[in-house]
Design a protein around this motif. Structure first.
Motif, PDB file in Angstrom:
ATOM      1  N   VAL A 177       1.211  -1.311  -0.084  1.00  8.11           N
ATOM      2  CA  VAL A 177      -0.175  -0.113   0.346  1.00  8.11           C
ATOM      3  C   VAL A 177       0.766   1.491  -0.091  1.00  8.11           C
ATOM      4  O   VAL A 177       1.812   0.970   0.959  1.00  8.11           O
ATOM      5  N   ARG A 178       0.433   1.729  -1.131  1.00  8.79           N
ATOM      6  CA  ARG A 178       1.494   2.998  -0.773  1.00  8.79           C
ATOM      7  C   ARG A 178       1.195   4.369   0.427  1.00  8.79           C
ATOM      8  O   ARG A 178       0.294   4.247   0.711  1.00  8.79           O
ATOM      9  N   ALA A 179       1.859   5.285   0.438  1.00 10.48           N
ATOM     10  CA  ALA A 179       1.729   6.277   1.104  1.00 10.48           C
ATOM     11  C   ALA A 179       1.001   6.809   0.643  1.00 10.48           C
ATOM     12  O   ALA A 179      -0.046   7.315   2.095  1.00 10.48           O
ATOM     13  N   ASP A 180      -0.287   6.983  -0.262  1.00  3.27           N
ATOM     14  CA  ASP A 180      -1.269   8.029  -0.537  1.00  3.27           C
ATOM     15  C   ASP A 180      -2.359   6.698  -0.223  1.00  3.27           C
ATOM     16  O   ASP A 180      -3.963   7.230  -0.747  1.00  3.27           O
ATOM     17  N   GLY A 181      -2.056   5.984   0.256  1.00  2.00           N
ATOM     18  CA  GLY A 181      -3.523   4.879   0.326  1.00  2.00           C
ATOM     19  C   GLY A 181      -4.587   3.459  -0.739  1.00  2.00           C
ATOM     20  O   GLY A 181      -4.022   3.129  -0.848  1.00  2.00           O
ATOM     21  N   SER A 182      -2.881   3.985  -1.993  1.00  2.45           N
ATOM     22  CA  SER A 182      -3.197   2.980  -3.196  1.00  2.45           C
ATOM     23  C   SER A 182      -2.351   2.244  -2.927  1.00  2.45           C
ATOM     24  O   SER A 182      -1.682   1.993  -2.639  1.00  2.45           O
ATOM     25  N   VAL A 183      -2.803   1.208  -3.909  1.00  2.00           N
ATOM     26  CA  VAL A 183      -2.216   0.030  -3.982  1.00  2.00           C
ATOM     27  C   VAL A 183      -1.546  -0.498  -4.820  1.00  2.00           C
ATOM     28  O   VAL A 183      -1.392   0.449  -6.060  1.00  2.00           O
ATOM     29  N   GLU A 184      -0.132  -0.529  -5.101  1.00  2.00           N
ATOM     30  CA  GLU A 184       1.033  -0.765  -6.028  1.00  2.00           C
ATOM     31  C   GLU A 184       1.321  -1.956  -6.792  1.00  2.00           C
ATOM     32  O   GLU A 184       1.754  -2.954  -6.072  1.00  2.00           O
ATOM     33  N   PRO A 185       0.378  -2.748  -6.928  1.00  2.00           N
ATOM     34  CA  PRO A 185       0.124  -4.133  -8.108  1.00  2.00           C
ATOM     35  C   PRO A 185       1.779  -4.338  -8.633  1.00  2.00           C
ATOM     36  O   PRO A 185       1.619  -6.030  -8.962  1.00  2.00           O
ATOM     37  N   ARG A 186       2.517  -3.825  -8.946  1.00  2.00           N
ATOM     38  CA  ARG A 186       4.198  -4.546  -9.849  1.00  2.00           C
ATOM     39  C   ARG A 186       3.978  -4.910  -8.793  1.00  2.00           C
ATOM     40  O   ARG A 186       5.541  -5.242  -9.333  1.00  2.00           O
ATOM     41  N   ILE A 187       4.204  -4.679  -7.670  1.00  2.00           N
ATOM     42  CA  ILE A 187       5.459  -4.949  -6.567  1.00  2.00           C
ATOM     43  C   ILE A 187       5.081  -5.840  -5.181  1.00  2.00           C
ATOM     44  O   ILE A 187       4.065  -6.221  -5.235  1.00  2.00           O
ATOM     45  N   ALA A 188       5.350  -7.460  -5.227  1.00  2.00           N
ATOM     46  CA  ALA A 188       4.992  -7.554  -4.066  1.00  2.00           C
ATOM     47  C   ALA A 188       6.217  -8.314  -3.029  1.00  2.00           C
ATOM     48  O   ALA A 188       7.085  -8.419  -3.707  1.00  2.00           O
ATOM     49  N   PHE A 189       5.635  -8.667  -1.194  1.00  2.00           N
ATOM     50  CA  PHE A 189       6.834  -9.263  -0.934  1.00  2.00           C
ATOM     51  C   PHE A 189       6.497 -10.019   0.163  1.00  2.00           C
ATOM     52  O   PHE A 189       5.571 -10.272   0.422  1.00  2.00           O
ATOM     53  N   LEU A 190       7.546 -11.049   0.604  1.00  2.00           N
ATOM     54  CA  LEU A 190       7.364 -12.124   1.069  1.00  2.00           C
ATOM     55  C   LEU A 190       8.351 -11.835   2.416  1.00  2.00           C
ATOM     56  O   LEU A 190       9.250 -10.973   2.247  1.00  2.00           O
ATOM     57  N   GLY A 191       7.981 -12.406   3.238  1.00  2.00           N
ATOM     58  CA  GLY A 191       9.185 -12.828   4.269  1.00  2.00           C
ATOM     59  C   GLY A 191       8.756 -11.353   5.391  1.00  2.00           C
ATOM     60  O   GLY A 191       8.110 -10.914   5.558  1.00  2.00           O
ATOM     61  N   PRO A 192      10.421 -11.017   5.864  1.00  2.00           N
ATOM     62  CA  PRO A 192      10.705 -10.193   7.106  1.00  2.00           C
ATOM     63  C   PRO A 192       9.214  -8.886   7.124  1.00  2.00           C
ATOM     64  O   PRO A 192       9.425  -7.854   6.807  1.00  2.00           O
ATOM     65  N   PRO A 193       9.778  -8.370   5.516  1.00  2.00           N
ATOM     66  CA  PRO A 193       9.138  -7.039   5.030  1.00  2.00           C
ATOM     67  C   PRO A 193       7.500  -6.783   5.453  1.00  2.00           C
ATOM     68  O   PRO A 193       6.616  -6.203   5.558  1.00  2.00           O
ATOM     69  N   SER A 194       7.358  -8.347   5.101  1.00  2.00           N
ATOM     70  CA  SER A 194       5.332  -8.567   5.900  1.00  2.00           C
ATOM     71  C   SER A 194       5.334  -8.436   6.835  1.00  2.00           C
ATOM     72  O   SER A 194       4.043  -8.848   7.351  1.00  2.00           O
ATOM     73  N   GLU A 195       6.136  -8.905   8.055  1.00  2.00           N
ATOM     74  CA  GLU A 195       5.613  -9.300   9.071  1.00  2.00           C
ATOM     75  C   GLU A 195       4.911  -8.267   9.663  1.00  2.00           C
ATOM     76  O   GLU A 195       5.563  -6.946   9.352  1.00  2.00           O
ATOM     77  N   GLY A 196       4.358  -8.407  10.451  1.00  2.00           N
ATOM     78  CA  GLY A 196       3.403  -7.588  10.822  1.00  2.00           C
ATOM     79  C   GLY A 196       0.903  -7.694  10.303  1.00  2.00           C
ATOM     80  O   GLY A 196       0.752  -7.945  11.167  1.00  2.00           O
ATOM     81  N   VAL A 197       1.689  -7.262   9.118  1.00  2.00           N
ATOM     82  CA  VAL A 197       0.874  -7.592   8.749  1.00  2.00           C
ATOM     83  C   VAL A 197       0.315  -9.087   8.291  1.00  2.00           C
ATOM     84  O   VAL A 197      -1.055  -9.712   8.156  1.00  2.00           O
ATOM     85  N   MET A 198       1.469  -9.589   8.154  1.00  2.00           N
ATOM     86  CA  MET A 198       1.087 -11.224   7.317  1.00  2.00           C
ATOM     87  C   MET A 198       2.233 -12.110   8.526  1.00  2.00           C
ATOM     88  O   MET A 198       2.902 -10.927   9.193  1.00  2.00           O
ATOM     89  N   TYR A 199       2.046 -13.187   8.937  1.00  2.00           N
ATOM     90  CA  TYR A 199       2.892 -13.393   9.773  1.00  2.00           C
ATOM     91  C   TYR A 199       3.811 -15.029   9.192  1.00  2.00           C
ATOM     92  O   TYR A 199       3.113 -16.070   8.452  1.00  2.00           O
ATOM     93  N   HIS A 200       4.561 -14.855   9.054  1.00  2.70           N
ATOM     94  CA  HIS A 200       5.550 -15.959   8.002  1.00  2.70           C
ATOM     95  C   HIS A 200       6.501 -16.763   8.825  1.00  2.70           C
ATOM     96  O   HIS A 200       7.239 -15.826  10.097  1.00  2.70           O
ATOM     97  N   GLN A 201       6.220 -17.831   8.834  1.00  5.37           N
ATOM     98  CA  GLN A 201       7.042 -19.316  10.934  1.00  5.37           C
ATOM     99  C   GLN A 201       7.592 -20.290   8.672  1.00  5.37           C
ATOM    100  O   GLN A 201       7.109 -20.780   8.466  1.00  5.37           O
TER     101      GLN A 201
END
Length: 170
Positions: free
Chosen positions: A102-126
């Motif tokens: 989610v960009r700073a302005d609240g829009s979504v950036e569909p060209r990029i995806a993140f997995l792992g540590p950058p997603s911690e908090g909103v997602m939980y990876h084990q």
């Protein structure tokens, strides 16, 4: 957390020392001593397990890419709104269920995806998600992301195989 709660209730995990625990060695007993400054509790153990997940903070990461993405507004940090207190901002990125930032302005950036540590908090990876023969939600999430990213082969009306890219060159 249900498993941790069950371990606490069964007496196998002791959390009575509370937050801010201090560790020392009791050389006379040959044990570790754990003191709780907030609770006054004192416990002894013959073995300790450091089971913390290393924190991730996009703003302070040593890789310049995360602070740069934040400065440019391409991503923003996820926050858990506080009720009557400050929001909890652990440092991970604000992502959609499809792992797009989610960009700073609240829009979504569909060209990029993140997995792992950058997603911690909103997602939980084990790490345990990778065990064989387990239908873990993390692996299902990753497969959804891969399927969205990779063109899928399908039968063409002419009988040959085509990919989504061949059918739709845009």
């Amino acid at each position: 957390m249900e498993k941790v709660t069950a371990l606490i209730k069964s007496g196998r995990v002791d959390i009575s020392v509370g937050p801010g625990a201090r560790l020392s060695c009791d050389e006379e007993r040959g044990l570790f001593r754990v003191d709780g400054p907030a609770t006054g509790a004192e416990r002894f153990a013959d073995a300790l397990v450091d089971a913390r997940v290393h924190g991730f903070d996009a703003e302070r990461d040593v890789m310049a890419v995360y602070p740069h993405l934040l400065r440019r507004g391409i991503v923003r940090k996820w926050s858990n709104p506080g009720v009557g207190e400050a929001d909890f901002v652990p440092g991970g990125l604000d992502l959609t269920p499809e792992f797009h930032p989610v960009r700073a302005d609240g829009s979504v950036e569909p060209r990029i995806a993140f997995l792992g540590p950058p997603s911690e908090g909103v997602m939980y990876h084990q790490i345990g998600a990778l065990r064989p023969d387990k239908d873990h939600h993390v692996i299902r999430d990753i497969l959804c992301w891969i399927h969205a990213f990779m063109p899928q082969e399908q039968e063409s009306p002419a009988g040959g195989k085509t990919t989504e890219l061949e059918r739709d060159p845009s």
